[in-house]
Design an enzyme around this catalytic site. Structure first.
Site, PDB file in Angstrom:
ATOM      1  N   GLY A 103     123.579 -56.362 -19.320  1.00  0.00           N
ATOM      2  CA  GLY A 103     123.251 -55.827 -20.633  1.00  0.00           C
ATOM      3  C   GLY A 103     124.498 -55.526 -21.433  1.00  0.00           C
ATOM      4  N   ASN A 104     124.306 -54.802 -22.508  1.00  0.00           N
ATOM      5  CA  ASN A 104     125.428 -54.375 -23.327  1.00  0.00           C
ATOM      6  C   ASN A 104     125.169 -52.958 -23.810  1.00  0.00           C
ATOM      7  OD1 ASN A 104     124.023 -54.489 -25.962  1.00  0.00           O
ATOM      8  ND2 ASN A 104     123.926 -56.672 -25.509  1.00  0.00           N
ATOM      9  N   TYR A 105     126.107 -52.401 -24.529  1.00  0.00           N
ATOM     10  CA  TYR A 105     126.028 -50.995 -24.922  1.00  0.00           C
ATOM     11  C   TYR A 105     125.273 -50.742 -26.227  1.00  0.00           C
ATOM     12  CZ  TYR A 105     129.478 -50.134 -21.282  1.00  0.00           C
ATOM     13  OH  TYR A 105     130.130 -50.045 -20.092  1.00  0.00           O
TER      14      TYR A 105
END
Length: 130
Positions: A28-30
């Protein structure tokens, strides 16, 4: 609001997609999705009918928005495709993963069985290209 979007259907995407590795892990990412939610609130103030496709169910949903929650890039593309043709305005604010694991394990991968994991990736569909 001045009613600039009164009667217009606005489709907005928000948040970062999560690409499953196994039932407990993901890539995922932030991205929090806050930008998409802010755009949705602004569109609602201007009188729009908002359909917000989000990856973050923990954010308080904008009052009056039609909410839809997804997890992965493939799910987001499917949701966008269902709404796109009937939308007057589309705002793509989500941080969609470019890649996902080529295979998803059916059960949690035990650390002991993967001393040196080799994660093969495949390209996700480009939602902007349709």
């Amino acid at each position: 609001g001045r009613g600039l979007l009164k009667g217009k259907k606005v489709l907005i995407t928000a948040g970062g997609t999560r690409e499953a590795i196994d039932p407990v892990r993901y890539i995922g990412n932030y991205s929090s999705g806050k930008m998409g939610y802010a755009i949705a609130r602004a569109a609602l103030r201007e009188g729009a009918m908002v359909h917000l496709i989000s990856t973050n169910p923990s954010l308080p949903h904008p009052e009056g928005a039609d909410m839809e929650y997804v997890s992965s890039a493939v799910e987001m593309k499917q949701a966008v495709d269902k709404q796109y043709d009937t939308s007057d305005v589309v705002v793509m604010a989500a941080a969609v993963a470019d890649y996902r694991p080529a295979a998803v394990a059916n059960q949690k991968i035990k650390k002991e069985t993967m001393t040196s994991p080799d994660l093969k990736l495949t390209l996700n569909p480009d939602i902007l290209l349709g």
